[in-house]
Design a protein around this motif. Sequence first.
Motif, PDB file in Angstrom:
ATOM      1  N   ARG A 129      -0.833   1.873   7.277  1.00 15.57           N
ATOM      2  CA  ARG A 129      -2.099   1.674   6.558  1.00 15.57           C
ATOM      3  C   ARG A 129      -3.148   0.999   7.441  1.00 15.57           C
ATOM      4  O   ARG A 129      -3.627  -0.100   7.124  1.00 15.57           O
ATOM      5  CB  ARG A 129      -1.865   0.820   5.302  1.00 15.57           C
ATOM      6  CG  ARG A 129      -0.858   1.384   4.307  1.00 15.57           C
ATOM      7  CD  ARG A 129      -1.389   2.661   3.666  1.00 15.57           C
ATOM      8  NE  ARG A 129      -0.509   3.165   2.640  1.00 15.57           N
ATOM      9  CZ  ARG A 129      -0.576   2.814   1.363  1.00 15.57           C
ATOM     10  NH1 ARG A 129      -1.490   1.933   0.969  1.00 15.57           N
ATOM     11  NH2 ARG A 129       0.261   3.324   0.473  1.00 15.57           N
ATOM     12  N   LEU A 180      -6.327   1.710   7.953  1.00 12.66           N
ATOM     13  CA  LEU A 180      -7.641   1.565   7.320  1.00 12.66           C
ATOM     14  C   LEU A 180      -7.640   0.436   6.300  1.00 12.66           C
ATOM     15  O   LEU A 180      -8.576  -0.384   6.264  1.00 12.66           O
ATOM     16  CB  LEU A 180      -8.055   2.883   6.664  1.00 12.66           C
ATOM     17  CG  LEU A 180      -8.388   4.032   7.633  1.00 12.66           C
ATOM     18  CD1 LEU A 180      -8.638   5.325   6.867  1.00 12.66           C
ATOM     19  CD2 LEU A 180      -9.595   3.679   8.485  1.00 12.66           C
ATOM     20  N   TRP A 181      -6.597   0.391   5.466  1.00 11.18           N
ATOM     21  CA  TRP A 181      -6.519  -0.709   4.507  1.00 11.18           C
ATOM     22  C   TRP A 181      -6.307  -2.043   5.226  1.00 11.18           C
ATOM     23  O   TRP A 181      -6.858  -3.079   4.830  1.00 11.18           O
ATOM     24  CB  TRP A 181      -5.394  -0.478   3.500  1.00 11.18           C
ATOM     25  CG  TRP A 181      -5.797   0.328   2.313  1.00 11.18           C
ATOM     26  CD1 TRP A 181      -5.352   1.567   1.940  1.00 11.18           C
ATOM     27  CD2 TRP A 181      -6.762  -0.047   1.318  1.00 11.18           C
ATOM     28  NE1 TRP A 181      -5.969   1.986   0.782  1.00 11.18           N
ATOM     29  CE2 TRP A 181      -6.845   1.013   0.380  1.00 11.18           C
ATOM     30  CE3 TRP A 181      -7.566  -1.162   1.123  1.00 11.18           C
ATOM     31  CZ2 TRP A 181      -7.688   0.985  -0.720  1.00 11.18           C
ATOM     32  CZ3 TRP A 181      -8.421  -1.201   0.034  1.00 11.18           C
ATOM     33  CH2 TRP A 181      -8.480  -0.143  -0.874  1.00 11.18           C
ATOM     34  N   ALA A 231      -7.456  -2.881   8.151  1.00 11.23           N
ATOM     35  CA  ALA A 231      -8.744  -3.306   8.699  1.00 11.23           C
ATOM     36  C   ALA A 231      -9.697  -3.754   7.600  1.00 11.23           C
ATOM     37  O   ALA A 231     -10.421  -4.753   7.752  1.00 11.23           O
ATOM     38  CB  ALA A 231      -9.358  -2.159   9.503  1.00 11.23           C
ATOM     39  N   ALA A 232      -9.710  -3.033   6.466  1.00 11.37           N
ATOM     40  CA  ALA A 232     -10.610  -3.397   5.364  1.00 11.37           C
ATOM     41  C   ALA A 232     -10.251  -4.752   4.778  1.00 11.37           C
ATOM     42  O   ALA A 232     -11.128  -5.580   4.493  1.00 11.37           O
ATOM     43  CB  ALA A 232     -10.558  -2.322   4.279  1.00 11.37           C
ATOM     44  N   SER A 256     -15.443  -2.433  11.776  1.00  8.76           N
ATOM     45  CA  SER A 256     -14.806  -1.228  11.227  1.00  8.76           C
ATOM     46  C   SER A 256     -13.985  -0.490  12.281  1.00  8.76           C
ATOM     47  O   SER A 256     -12.753  -0.390  12.187  1.00  8.76           O
ATOM     48  CB  SER A 256     -15.866  -0.290  10.645  1.00  8.76           C
ATOM     49  OG  SER A 256     -16.593  -0.917   9.617  1.00  8.76           O
ATOM     50  N   VAL A 277      -9.719  -0.983  13.127  1.00  5.86           N
ATOM     51  CA  VAL A 277      -8.809   0.158  12.953  1.00  5.86           C
ATOM     52  C   VAL A 277      -8.076   0.456  14.260  1.00  5.86           C
ATOM     53  O   VAL A 277      -6.851   0.672  14.281  1.00  5.86           O
ATOM     54  CB  VAL A 277      -9.582   1.395  12.459  1.00  5.86           C
ATOM     55  CG1 VAL A 277      -8.681   2.628  12.479  1.00  5.86           C
ATOM     56  CG2 VAL A 277     -10.109   1.176  11.052  1.00  5.86           C
ATOM     57  N   LEU A 322     -15.305   0.364   5.411  1.00  2.00           N
ATOM     58  CA  LEU A 322     -13.889   0.721   5.458  1.00  2.00           C
ATOM     59  C   LEU A 322     -13.290   1.016   4.080  1.00  2.00           C
ATOM     60  O   LEU A 322     -12.362   1.823   3.976  1.00  2.00           O
ATOM     61  CB  LEU A 322     -13.095  -0.412   6.121  1.00  2.00           C
ATOM     62  CG  LEU A 322     -13.261  -0.548   7.633  1.00  2.00           C
ATOM     63  CD1 LEU A 322     -12.725  -1.894   8.111  1.00  2.00           C
ATOM     64  CD2 LEU A 322     -12.529   0.591   8.339  1.00  2.00           C
ATOM     65  N   ALA A 340     -13.347   4.714   2.966  1.00  4.08           N
ATOM     66  CA  ALA A 340     -12.538   5.502   3.900  1.00  4.08           C
ATOM     67  C   ALA A 340     -11.054   5.258   3.670  1.00  4.08           C
ATOM     68  O   ALA A 340     -10.241   6.195   3.687  1.00  4.08           O
ATOM     69  CB  ALA A 340     -12.916   5.146   5.336  1.00  4.08           C
ATOM     70  N   ALA A 341     -10.679   3.987   3.438  1.00  5.62           N
ATOM     71  CA  ALA A 341      -9.275   3.667   3.193  1.00  5.62           C
ATOM     72  C   ALA A 341      -8.782   4.303   1.895  1.00  5.62           C
ATOM     73  O   ALA A 341      -7.680   4.865   1.841  1.00  5.62           O
ATOM     74  CB  ALA A 341      -9.095   2.150   3.144  1.00  5.62           C
ATOM     75  N   GLU A 360      -5.972   6.922   2.665  1.00  4.65           N
ATOM     76  CA  GLU A 360      -4.655   6.301   2.510  1.00  4.65           C
ATOM     77  C   GLU A 360      -4.272   6.024   1.067  1.00  4.65           C
ATOM     78  O   GLU A 360      -3.179   5.501   0.810  1.00  4.65           O
ATOM     79  CB  GLU A 360      -4.618   4.986   3.311  1.00  4.65           C
ATOM     80  CG  GLU A 360      -4.803   5.209   4.809  1.00  4.65           C
ATOM     81  CD  GLU A 360      -4.869   3.913   5.608  1.00  4.65           C
ATOM     82  OE1 GLU A 360      -4.938   3.981   6.841  1.00  4.65           O
ATOM     83  OE2 GLU A 360      -4.833   2.829   4.982  1.00  4.65           O
TER      84      GLU A 360
END
Length: 343
Positions: free
Chosen positions: A36, A38-39, A41-42, A77, A81, A190, A193-194, A198
């Motif tokens: 994960r 993206l998650w 990073a968010a 962002s 990632v 993010l 996108a996450a 995902e």
Amino acid sequence: MEANVRRVALTALTAVAPVAWGANYFVTHEFLPADRPLWGAALRALPAGLVLLAVCRRRPHAAWWWRSAVLGLLNMSVFFVLVYAASQLLATSVASTVMALSPLTMMLIAWPLVSERPRATHLAGAATGLVGVCLMLLTGAEAVSVPGILASAAALLVSSFGHILAKRWSAGTDVLASTAWQLTAGGLFLLPAAAAVEGPPPAASTPTLLAFAYVSLIATALAFVAWFTGLRHLPAGTVGLIGLLNPVTGVLLGTAIAGEALTVQQLAGLALVLSGVTLGRPRRTPRPSVDRTAPAEDPAPSGPDRGGTGPSVVAPLRPGQRTLPRGFRGVGGRSGAGRGDPS
């Protein structure tokens, strides 16, 4: 003296960032979900940004609306990632070695963007530190992933450019506020996108929550405020070399947690890295010297001319002339013209 003390304090504050980031590789690799990015990073960027916003309570103004978006995309962002992916695909030693090129990259980018030409000592420090990192971390037994190397190299380039761009735009803006804006913007980019790529957020156990708390609050909010403060007040070469404390922290953390013994090769590498950091230390501000042997200049006499400044030149009396020239004011302020001046 005060300026030198201030530089030392700024150097120590800036060092907080690479030390926190050095531990971040270990925390991410051991406790956060590998699938994960993206998650990951968010959940690193957005909570940190919201916490800093709650502290500074300032919104972007004028050009900082779009600057925050650009810097948030680069520094938060995309960078987060890539670093998350590199941490999962590479051994910490390999990822840290790639990122050890950041001092040189930052110097080269800072030259055209902020007109900071690299000093010879900074270049020597970057080369010395890179050799030291290789000695510390590379033993030949590390698994090398090509996608991981590419992710780490891309993270290096993106972050170096984003950090120097933040330095270029930082004048007249509070560091805490600008960091908060970047993190919040990066987190907001993010989130969708996450969710789209995902799916729902990862399940959070207690160790995962604690790991995210460290990554977001310490390795992000605190670390980036310290880093951007250093970038604002110190040369980019100095800040980049301080970043070499990142792999040093990783090695010492592995020694403390896993009980690993430092080899002679690692000790030599550690000494080289610290030497490289030392070469980039800020220059001392020389105290102004006063030449006490130089003779003091005599002030220019104020003459009796109408302007009241500078010396007056009085022509000598001509033969047969019994009065002073016209316009000359003698004692009592009377002009010679009123005393029988033939002209």
